[in-house]
Write an enzyme that holds these catalytic residues in place. Structure first.
Site, PDB file in Angstrom:
ATOM      1  N   ASP A  13       0.997  -1.089   0.140  1.00 49.04           N
ATOM      2  CA  ASP A  13       0.107   0.103  -0.063  1.00 49.04           C
ATOM      3  C   ASP A  13       0.833   1.320   0.047  1.00 49.04           C
ATOM      4  O   ASP A  13       2.152   1.089   0.423  1.00 49.04           O
ATOM      5  CB  ASP A  13      -0.854  -0.193   1.318  1.00 49.04           C
ATOM      6  N   ARG A  14       0.288   2.422  -0.432  1.00 55.72           N
ATOM      7  CA  ARG A  14       1.185   3.575  -0.691  1.00 55.72           C
ATOM      8  C   ARG A  14       1.125   4.665   0.542  1.00 55.72           C
ATOM      9  O   ARG A  14       2.139   4.409   1.438  1.00 55.72           O
ATOM     10  CB  ARG A  14       1.013   4.248  -1.866  1.00 55.72           C
ATOM     11  N   ASP A  15      -0.061   4.979   0.840  1.00 51.98           N
ATOM     12  CA  ASP A  15      -0.227   5.930   1.878  1.00 51.98           C
ATOM     13  C   ASP A  15      -0.427   5.464   3.024  1.00 51.98           C
ATOM     14  O   ASP A  15      -1.191   4.519   3.499  1.00 51.98           O
ATOM     15  CB  ASP A  15      -1.653   6.871   1.465  1.00 51.98           C
ATOM     16  N   TYR A  24      -5.581  12.600   0.183  1.00 51.12           N
ATOM     17  CA  TYR A  24      -5.562  13.412  -1.382  1.00 51.12           C
ATOM     18  C   TYR A  24      -4.570  14.263  -1.840  1.00 51.12           C
ATOM     19  O   TYR A  24      -4.639  15.307  -2.430  1.00 51.12           O
ATOM     20  CB  TYR A  24      -7.002  14.176  -1.488  1.00 51.12           C
ATOM     21  N   THR A  55      -2.538   0.762  -4.609  1.00 56.54           N
ATOM     22  CA  THR A  55      -3.012   2.101  -3.971  1.00 56.54           C
ATOM     23  C   THR A  55      -4.340   2.478  -4.307  1.00 56.54           C
ATOM     24  O   THR A  55      -4.586   2.526  -5.445  1.00 56.54           O
ATOM     25  CB  THR A  55      -1.978   3.091  -4.025  1.00 56.54           C
ATOM     26  N   ASN A  56      -5.362   2.693  -3.609  1.00 53.62           N
ATOM     27  CA  ASN A  56      -6.388   3.310  -3.752  1.00 53.62           C
ATOM     28  C   ASN A  56      -6.095   4.976  -3.927  1.00 53.62           C
ATOM     29  O   ASN A  56      -5.641   5.460  -3.170  1.00 53.62           O
ATOM     30  CB  ASN A  56      -7.431   3.215  -2.648  1.00 53.62           C
ATOM     31  N   ARG A 101     -10.771  -1.289  -6.454  1.00 55.13           N
ATOM     32  CA  ARG A 101     -10.814  -0.420  -5.118  1.00 55.13           C
ATOM     33  C   ARG A 101     -10.564  -1.477  -3.870  1.00 55.13           C
ATOM     34  O   ARG A 101     -11.495  -2.312  -3.725  1.00 55.13           O
ATOM     35  CB  ARG A 101     -11.801   0.468  -5.002  1.00 55.13           C
ATOM     36  N   LYS A 102      -9.480  -1.415  -3.164  1.00 54.39           N
ATOM     37  CA  LYS A 102      -9.523  -2.210  -2.172  1.00 54.39           C
ATOM     38  C   LYS A 102     -10.550  -1.845  -1.177  1.00 54.39           C
ATOM     39  O   LYS A 102     -10.960  -0.659  -0.892  1.00 54.39           O
ATOM     40  CB  LYS A 102      -8.001  -2.078  -1.121  1.00 54.39           C
ATOM     41  N   ASP A 127      -1.635  -0.614   5.791  1.00 60.40           N
ATOM     42  CA  ASP A 127      -1.822  -0.021   7.331  1.00 60.40           C
ATOM     43  C   ASP A 127      -3.364  -0.147   7.696  1.00 60.40           C
ATOM     44  O   ASP A 127      -3.587   0.219   8.718  1.00 60.40           O
ATOM     45  CB  ASP A 127      -1.246   1.488   7.211  1.00 60.40           C
TER      46      ASP A 127
HETATM   47 MG   LIG Z   1      -2.905   3.081   3.168  1.00 60.44          MG
HETATM   48 ZN   LIG Z   2     -11.107   1.003  -8.955  1.00 56.39          ZN
END
Ligand SMILES: [Mg+2]
Ligand SMILES: [Zn+2]
Length: 196
Positions: A13-15, A24, A55-56, A101-102, A127
Protein backbone atom coordinates in the site's frame (compact mmCIF):
# COMPACT_ATOMS: atom_id res chain seq x y z
CA UNK A 1 20.92 -26.24 3.07
CA UNK A 2 17.21 -25.79 2.94
CA UNK A 3 15.67 -24.75 -0.29
CA UNK A 4 14.53 -21.19 0.03
CA UNK A 5 10.95 -20.30 -0.61
CA UNK A 6 10.98 -16.90 -2.23
CA UNK A 7 7.81 -14.80 -2.20
CA UNK A 8 6.66 -14.02 -5.72
CA UNK A 9 6.40 -10.34 -4.88
CA UNK A 10 5.73 -7.91 -2.06
CA UNK A 11 2.89 -5.49 -2.82
CA UNK A 12 2.85 -2.34 -0.72
CA UNK A 13 0.00 0.00 0.00
CA UNK A 14 1.26 3.55 -0.60
CA UNK A 15 -0.30 6.02 1.87
CA UNK A 16 0.39 5.29 5.52
CA UNK A 17 2.58 2.34 4.55
CA UNK A 18 5.41 3.44 2.20
CA UNK A 19 4.90 7.17 2.73
CA UNK A 20 3.19 9.27 5.36
CA UNK A 21 -0.54 9.59 4.72
CA UNK A 22 -1.39 13.08 3.48
CA UNK A 23 -5.05 12.71 2.45
CA UNK A 24 -5.66 13.31 -1.27
CA UNK A 25 -2.15 14.63 -1.70
CA UNK A 26 -1.31 16.06 -5.12
CA UNK A 27 1.90 17.80 -4.04
CA UNK A 28 5.16 15.88 -4.62
CA UNK A 29 6.82 18.17 -2.08
CA UNK A 30 4.78 16.60 0.72
CA UNK A 31 5.96 13.04 0.04
CA UNK A 32 7.82 11.66 3.05
CA UNK A 33 8.84 8.01 3.43
CA UNK A 34 7.60 6.09 6.46
CA UNK A 35 10.29 5.02 8.94
CA UNK A 36 12.31 2.13 7.56
CA UNK A 37 10.66 2.26 4.13
CA UNK A 38 13.73 3.09 2.08
CA UNK A 39 15.82 0.31 3.60
CA UNK A 40 12.96 -2.22 3.61
CA UNK A 41 12.33 -1.85 -0.10
CA UNK A 42 16.07 -1.85 -0.82
CA UNK A 43 16.53 -5.10 1.11
CA UNK A 44 13.78 -6.80 -0.87
CA UNK A 45 15.37 -5.65 -4.13
CA UNK A 46 18.74 -6.99 -3.01
CA UNK A 47 17.02 -10.32 -2.27
CA UNK A 48 15.60 -10.17 -5.82
CA UNK A 49 12.03 -10.06 -4.57
CA UNK A 50 9.88 -7.93 -6.91
CA UNK A 51 8.25 -4.94 -5.23
CA UNK A 52 5.06 -3.20 -6.29
CA UNK A 53 2.56 -0.60 -5.12
CA UNK A 54 -1.19 -1.25 -4.82
CA UNK A 55 -2.96 2.00 -3.98
CA UNK A 56 -6.46 3.45 -3.76
CA UNK A 57 -6.51 7.03 -5.05
CA UNK A 58 -10.16 8.02 -4.83
CA UNK A 59 -9.12 11.69 -4.77
CA UNK A 60 -9.00 11.45 -8.56
CA UNK A 61 -12.65 10.30 -8.77
CA UNK A 62 -13.59 12.97 -6.24
CA UNK A 63 -11.90 15.66 -8.31
CA UNK A 64 -9.56 16.57 -5.45
CA UNK A 65 -6.44 15.93 -7.49
CA UNK A 66 -5.76 15.30 -11.17
CA UNK A 67 -4.29 12.14 -12.61
CA UNK A 68 -1.24 14.23 -13.51
CA UNK A 69 -0.87 15.39 -9.88
CA UNK A 70 -1.04 11.76 -8.82
CA UNK A 71 1.59 10.78 -11.39
CA UNK A 72 3.92 13.46 -10.06
CA UNK A 73 3.46 12.25 -6.50
CA UNK A 74 4.16 8.68 -7.62
CA UNK A 75 7.27 9.85 -9.47
CA UNK A 76 8.45 11.48 -6.24
CA UNK A 77 7.83 8.22 -4.40
CA UNK A 78 10.17 6.49 -6.84
CA UNK A 79 12.77 9.25 -6.48
CA UNK A 80 12.84 8.63 -2.73
CA UNK A 81 12.29 4.86 -2.60
CA UNK A 82 13.63 3.69 -5.94
CA UNK A 83 11.75 2.15 -8.86
CA UNK A 84 8.92 -0.31 -8.30
CA UNK A 85 8.39 -3.28 -10.57
CA UNK A 86 4.67 -2.57 -10.89
CA UNK A 87 2.07 0.00 -9.91
CA UNK A 88 -1.59 -0.93 -9.62
CA UNK A 89 -3.74 2.10 -8.93
CA UNK A 90 -7.49 2.45 -8.40
CA UNK A 91 -8.73 5.95 -9.23
CA UNK A 92 -12.37 5.12 -8.48
CA UNK A 93 -14.51 5.78 -5.45
CA UNK A 94 -16.73 3.45 -3.41
CA UNK A 95 -19.84 4.38 -5.37
CA UNK A 96 -18.23 3.40 -8.69
CA UNK A 97 -18.54 -0.30 -7.86
CA UNK A 98 -15.23 -1.16 -9.51
CA UNK A 99 -13.40 -4.43 -8.91
CA UNK A 100 -10.08 -2.81 -8.07
CA UNK A 101 -10.68 -0.49 -5.11
CA UNK A 102 -9.46 -2.20 -1.96
CA UNK A 103 -11.01 -4.17 -0.17
CA UNK A 104 -11.72 -5.71 -3.59
CA UNK A 105 -8.85 -7.92 -4.78
CA UNK A 106 -8.42 -6.32 -8.22
CA UNK A 107 -5.25 -4.33 -7.52
CA UNK A 108 -3.51 -7.34 -6.01
CA UNK A 109 -4.53 -9.51 -8.95
CA UNK A 110 -3.44 -6.82 -11.44
CA UNK A 111 -0.03 -6.31 -9.84
CA UNK A 112 0.55 -10.06 -9.67
CA UNK A 113 -0.41 -10.37 -13.34
CA UNK A 114 2.03 -7.60 -14.35
CA UNK A 115 4.78 -9.40 -12.43
CA UNK A 116 3.73 -12.80 -13.81
CA UNK A 117 3.39 -14.37 -10.36
CA UNK A 118 0.43 -15.93 -8.57
CA UNK A 119 -1.41 -13.75 -6.06
CA UNK A 120 -1.03 -16.70 -3.69
CA UNK A 121 2.73 -16.16 -3.72
CA UNK A 122 2.40 -12.45 -2.98
CA UNK A 123 2.65 -10.60 0.32
CA UNK A 124 0.43 -7.52 0.69
CA UNK A 125 1.60 -4.92 3.19
CA UNK A 126 -0.78 -2.21 4.37
CA UNK A 127 -1.89 -0.05 7.26
CA UNK A 128 -5.65 -0.65 7.33
CA UNK A 129 -8.23 -3.42 7.15
CA UNK A 130 -9.04 -2.69 3.50
CA UNK A 131 -5.52 -3.76 2.57
CA UNK A 132 -5.82 -6.99 4.51
CA UNK A 133 -9.27 -7.73 3.07
CA UNK A 134 -7.92 -7.22 -0.46
CA UNK A 135 -5.05 -9.58 0.30
CA UNK A 136 -7.37 -12.22 1.70
CA UNK A 137 -9.80 -11.92 -1.21
CA UNK A 138 -6.93 -12.39 -3.68
CA UNK A 139 -5.48 -15.36 -1.80
CA UNK A 140 -2.36 -13.42 -0.82
CA UNK A 141 -0.63 -13.19 2.55
CA UNK A 142 -1.48 -9.92 4.26
CA UNK A 143 0.74 -8.21 6.82
CA UNK A 144 -0.69 -5.22 8.67
CA UNK A 145 1.65 -2.46 9.85
CA UNK A 146 -0.59 -0.34 12.06
CA UNK A 147 -0.18 3.39 12.50
CA UNK A 148 -1.82 5.58 15.13
CA UNK A 149 -4.73 5.96 12.70
CA UNK A 150 -5.35 2.22 12.33
CA UNK A 151 -8.57 1.14 14.04
CA UNK A 152 -8.21 -1.31 16.89
CA UNK A 153 -10.68 -3.82 15.45
CA UNK A 154 -8.75 -3.88 12.18
CA UNK A 155 -5.60 -4.79 14.10
CA UNK A 156 -7.45 -7.50 16.01
CA UNK A 157 -8.87 -8.96 12.81
CA UNK A 158 -5.58 -9.02 10.91
CA UNK A 159 -4.10 -12.45 10.25
CA UNK A 160 -0.60 -11.06 10.78
CA UNK A 161 0.61 -7.80 12.33
CA UNK A 162 4.15 -6.40 12.10
CA UNK A 163 5.76 -3.65 14.17
CA UNK A 164 7.13 -1.76 11.18
CA UNK A 165 8.51 -2.27 7.69
CA UNK A 166 11.78 -3.61 9.05
CA UNK A 167 9.81 -6.32 10.83
CA UNK A 168 7.89 -7.04 7.60
CA UNK A 169 11.10 -7.65 5.67
CA UNK A 170 12.48 -9.88 8.44
CA UNK A 171 9.30 -11.96 8.26
CA UNK A 172 9.23 -12.16 4.50
CA UNK A 173 12.89 -13.00 4.06
CA UNK A 174 13.09 -15.38 7.03
CA UNK A 175 10.40 -17.44 5.33
CA UNK A 176 12.92 -18.04 2.58
CA UNK A 177 14.77 -20.30 5.03
CA UNK A 178 13.40 -23.72 5.86
CA UNK A 179 10.74 -25.90 4.28
CA UNK A 180 7.08 -26.20 5.02
CA UNK A 181 6.43 -22.76 6.39
CA UNK A 182 3.94 -21.98 3.67
CA UNK A 183 1.77 -24.83 4.89
CA UNK A 184 2.05 -24.20 8.61
CA UNK A 185 1.93 -20.41 8.61
CA UNK A 186 -1.23 -19.05 10.26
CA UNK A 187 -2.19 -17.15 7.14
CA UNK A 188 -2.41 -20.38 5.14
CA UNK A 189 -5.98 -20.84 6.30
CA UNK A 190 -6.90 -17.58 4.63
CA UNK A 191 -5.71 -18.73 1.21
CA UNK A 192 -8.25 -19.19 -1.52
CA UNK A 193 -10.07 -17.30 -4.18
CA UNK A 194 -13.30 -15.59 -3.46
CA UNK A 195 -16.02 -14.45 -5.80
CA UNK A 196 -16.06 -10.74 -6.48
MG1 LIG B 1 -2.90 3.16 3.54
ZN1 LIG C 1 -11.13 0.89 -9.03
Amino acid sequence: MFEKRRPGAVLFDRDGTLIRDVPYNGDPGLVEPMPGAVEAVARLRRAEVPVAVVTNQSGVAKGLLSADDMDQVNARVEELLGPFDAWAICVHDDADGCTCRKPAPGLVIRAAAILDVSPRDCVVVGDIGRDMDAARAAGARGILVPTKQTRREEIEQAAEVADDLTDVVERVLSDMDGPGLAVSAPWARALGWSRW
